[in-house]
Design an enzyme around this catalytic site. Structure first.
Site, PDB file in Angstrom:
ATOM      1  N   ASN A  74       0.674  -1.125  -0.067  1.00 47.56           N
ATOM      2  CA  ASN A  74      -0.152  -0.152   0.088  1.00 47.56           C
ATOM      3  C   ASN A  74       0.881   1.320  -0.085  1.00 47.56           C
ATOM      4  O   ASN A  74       0.452   2.216  -0.560  1.00 47.56           O
ATOM      5  CB  ASN A  74      -0.959   0.121   1.370  1.00 47.56           C
ATOM      6  CG  ASN A  74      -0.373  -0.326   2.537  1.00 47.56           C
ATOM      7  OD1 ASN A  74       0.244  -1.517   2.473  1.00 47.56           O
ATOM      8  ND2 ASN A  74      -0.354   0.518   3.566  1.00 47.56           N
ATOM      9  N   SER A 103     -10.974  -5.462  -0.040  1.00 50.44           N
ATOM     10  CA  SER A 103     -11.442  -4.367   0.713  1.00 50.44           C
ATOM     11  C   SER A 103     -12.218  -3.450  -0.261  1.00 50.44           C
ATOM     12  O   SER A 103     -11.688  -3.264  -1.303  1.00 50.44           O
ATOM     13  CB  SER A 103     -10.590  -3.528   1.402  1.00 50.44           C
ATOM     14  OG  SER A 103     -10.957  -2.252   1.958  1.00 50.44           O
ATOM     15  N   ALA A 104     -13.497  -3.238  -0.106  1.00 49.24           N
ATOM     16  CA  ALA A 104     -14.327  -2.433  -1.052  1.00 49.24           C
ATOM     17  C   ALA A 104     -14.005  -1.109  -1.350  1.00 49.24           C
ATOM     18  O   ALA A 104     -14.066  -0.504  -2.373  1.00 49.24           O
ATOM     19  CB  ALA A 104     -15.679  -2.448  -0.408  1.00 49.24           C
ATOM     20  N   CYS A 113      -3.496   4.240   6.198  1.00 49.50           N
ATOM     21  CA  CYS A 113      -4.618   3.692   6.922  1.00 49.50           C
ATOM     22  C   CYS A 113      -4.572   4.217   8.231  1.00 49.50           C
ATOM     23  O   CYS A 113      -5.384   4.027   9.006  1.00 49.50           O
ATOM     24  CB  CYS A 113      -4.450   2.281   7.263  1.00 49.50           C
ATOM     25  SG  CYS A 113      -5.121   1.304   5.527  1.00 49.50           S
TER      26      CYS A 113
HETATM   27  N1  PLP Z   1      -4.193  -4.401   3.591  1.00 46.00           N
HETATM   28  C1  PLP Z   1      -3.856  -3.499   2.942  1.00 46.00           C
HETATM   29  C2  PLP Z   1      -2.842  -3.610   1.960  1.00 46.00           C
HETATM   30  C3  PLP Z   1      -4.498  -2.110   2.963  1.00 46.00           C
HETATM   31  O1  PLP Z   1      -4.068  -1.099   2.181  1.00 46.00           O
HETATM   32  C4  PLP Z   1      -5.364  -1.818   4.036  1.00 46.00           C
HETATM   33  C5  PLP Z   1      -5.946  -0.514   4.011  1.00 46.00           C
HETATM   34  O2  PLP Z   1      -5.487   0.666   3.716  1.00 46.00           O
HETATM   35  C6  PLP Z   1      -5.975  -3.056   4.733  1.00 46.00           C
HETATM   36  C7  PLP Z   1      -5.290  -4.359   4.441  1.00 46.00           C
HETATM   37  C8  PLP Z   1      -7.091  -2.647   5.728  1.00 46.00           C
HETATM   38  O3  PLP Z   1      -8.283  -2.677   5.139  1.00 46.00           O
HETATM   39  P1  PLP Z   1      -9.708  -2.146   5.513  1.00 46.00           P
HETATM   40  O4  PLP Z   1      -9.655  -0.457   5.796  1.00 46.00           O
HETATM   41  O5  PLP Z   1     -10.719  -2.570   4.704  1.00 46.00           O
HETATM   42  O6  PLP Z   1      -9.822  -2.709   6.931  1.00 46.00           O
END
Ligand code: PLP
Length: 380
Positions: free
Chosen positions: A148, A196-197, A324
């Site tokens: 990410n 993830s939506a 995040c």
């Molecule tokens: N995994 C990755 C690679 C992410 O980028 C993210 C969120 O940025 C997540 C997991 C977590 O996703 P969620 O926001 O749907 O919990």
């Protein structure tokens, strides 16, 4: 009002109009999808309709989709020792050092081991092989399809071959890769996929664990009681969010390749422009295959937080470190694992393009960055 330019699609994407329309329509059938009456069946139909396109994002079967409240919950469900294939159980957990914190901190294994990555952020396959041999029993590996923060694409197929040769199981976090690059079960060899939506133009608060086959079972899922989602995830389904997820997935399936090609053009143009602005700009993961939409970079001597604020005032939305958990200023564990010096990592910014990005976003971002870097230089 000043125009805004959004270059933070890896943090979250704007809602696609099709997803919004599906969500609004799904607010009306109010029934509980578990109820057998007509109201319940109407809600159930919306949930079932969404499974096909969500599964198709990773080439999976609609029956093997487990809807969750997001990828964080899907990772918490997947990364548990109580998964079984037939009678095979999994011992320890291996994770690449650049996994999302939802995997690194959200798993349920007592014995987890972090595997190193190289300077470009790709999993060290030799270290994986040694860890598999040392484990002496089948283990689970958590490996992202793409990161990410940097967009670096992991060698998932190679890792899956090694893990399977030792009788293990690979859980692939495809949150950032889905809809942007090929990351299906067939190409990656993964056993479970995480989605993830809100990273594909759907709503926040919806995600999925997609199982590679129906032979996988979990003896103790974290949410138990109601029997929903095949017993893997108890709790009344969030019908409007799931409907929005399905609509976003359907559109991402259809338009994803064209959107990714457009994003790649914007990202590459942005990269050339910022290199022209500051030739000593560091590009992280530059030698590795990367997502077409992502650029993680740092200008030496420019603190990310200062730049972010300056850019925001100019109407440009970027991200620093892991978006995040933005709001918290902390070191990026991803750049740290890649061996990036702390001083340089403190200046890391991420630009990420998406389904509605346009060339004007690049122009505005470059102009704002030029002005901000100019001010920093004059002050130095
Ligand atoms: N995994 C990755 C690679 C992410 O980028 C993210 C969120 O940025 C997540 C997991 C977590 O996703 P969620 O926001 O749907 O919990």
């Amino acid at each position: 009002m000043k125009p805004r330019f959004y270059l933070d699609h890896n943090a979250t994407t704007p809602l696609r109009p099709a997803a919004r329309a599906a969500m609004v329509a799904a607010l009306e059938p109010f029934g509980n999808p578990s109820s057998v009456h007509a109201e319940g069946r109407a809600a159930r139909a919306l949930v079932e309709q969404a499974r096909g396109p969500v599964a198709a994002l990773v080439g999976g079967g609609a029956r093997n989709v487990v809807f969750t409240s997001g990828a964080t919950e899907a990772l918490a469900l997947a990364l548990r020792p109580s998964w079984r294939r037939e009678r095979q159980a999994w011992g320890g957990l291996l994770l690449s050092a650049t996994e999302h914190l939802a995997a690194l901190q959200g798993h349920d294994f007592a014995d987890a081991r972090i595997l190193p990555v190289d300077g470009d952020g790709r999993l060290d396959l030799a270290a994986l092989e040694s860890a598999l041999e040392e484990a002496g029993r089948p283990v689970m590996l958590a490996l992202q399809a793409a990161n990410n923060e940097t967009g670096v694409v992991q060698p998932v197929a190679e890792a899956a071959a090694l893990v399977h040769a030792h009788g293990g199981l690979l859980v692939c976090d495809a949150v950032q890769a889905a809809g942007r690059i090929a990351c299906g079960f067939a190409t990656t060899g993964a056993d479970m996929m995480i989605l993830s939506a809100h990273k594909i133009g759907g709503p926040k608060g919806a995600g999925a664990l997609v199982l590679g086959d129906g032979a996988l079972h979990c003896d103790r899922p974290p949410l138990r009681g109601g029997g929903q989602e095949g017993g893997f995830r108890a709790g009344t389904e969030n019908v409007p969010a799931i409907a929005g997820f399905g609509a976003a997935a359907a559109e991402a399936l259809q338009s994803g390749p064209a959107e990714a090609a457009r994003a790649a053009g914007l990202r590459d143009a942005f990269q050339s422009e910022i290199m022209a602005l500051a030739p000593d700009m560091a590009i992280f993961g530059a030698q590795a295959p990367r997502l077409p939409n992502t650029l993680c970079f740092a200008a030496p001597h420019a603190a990310a937080e200062t730049l972010l604020m300056a850019l925001d005032i100019e109407g440009v939305a970027f991200s620093s470190g892991s978006a995040c958990s933005s709001g918290k200023v902390r070191r990026s564990h991803v750049l740290e694992a890649m061996g990036v010096a702390p001083g340089l990592a403190a200046g890391a910014l991420r630009a990420s393009f998406g389904w509605n990005s346009v060339p004007g976003d690049v122009e505005a971002a470059v102009a704002a960055l030029r002005a901000a870097l100019g001010r920093i230089k004059r002050r130095a």
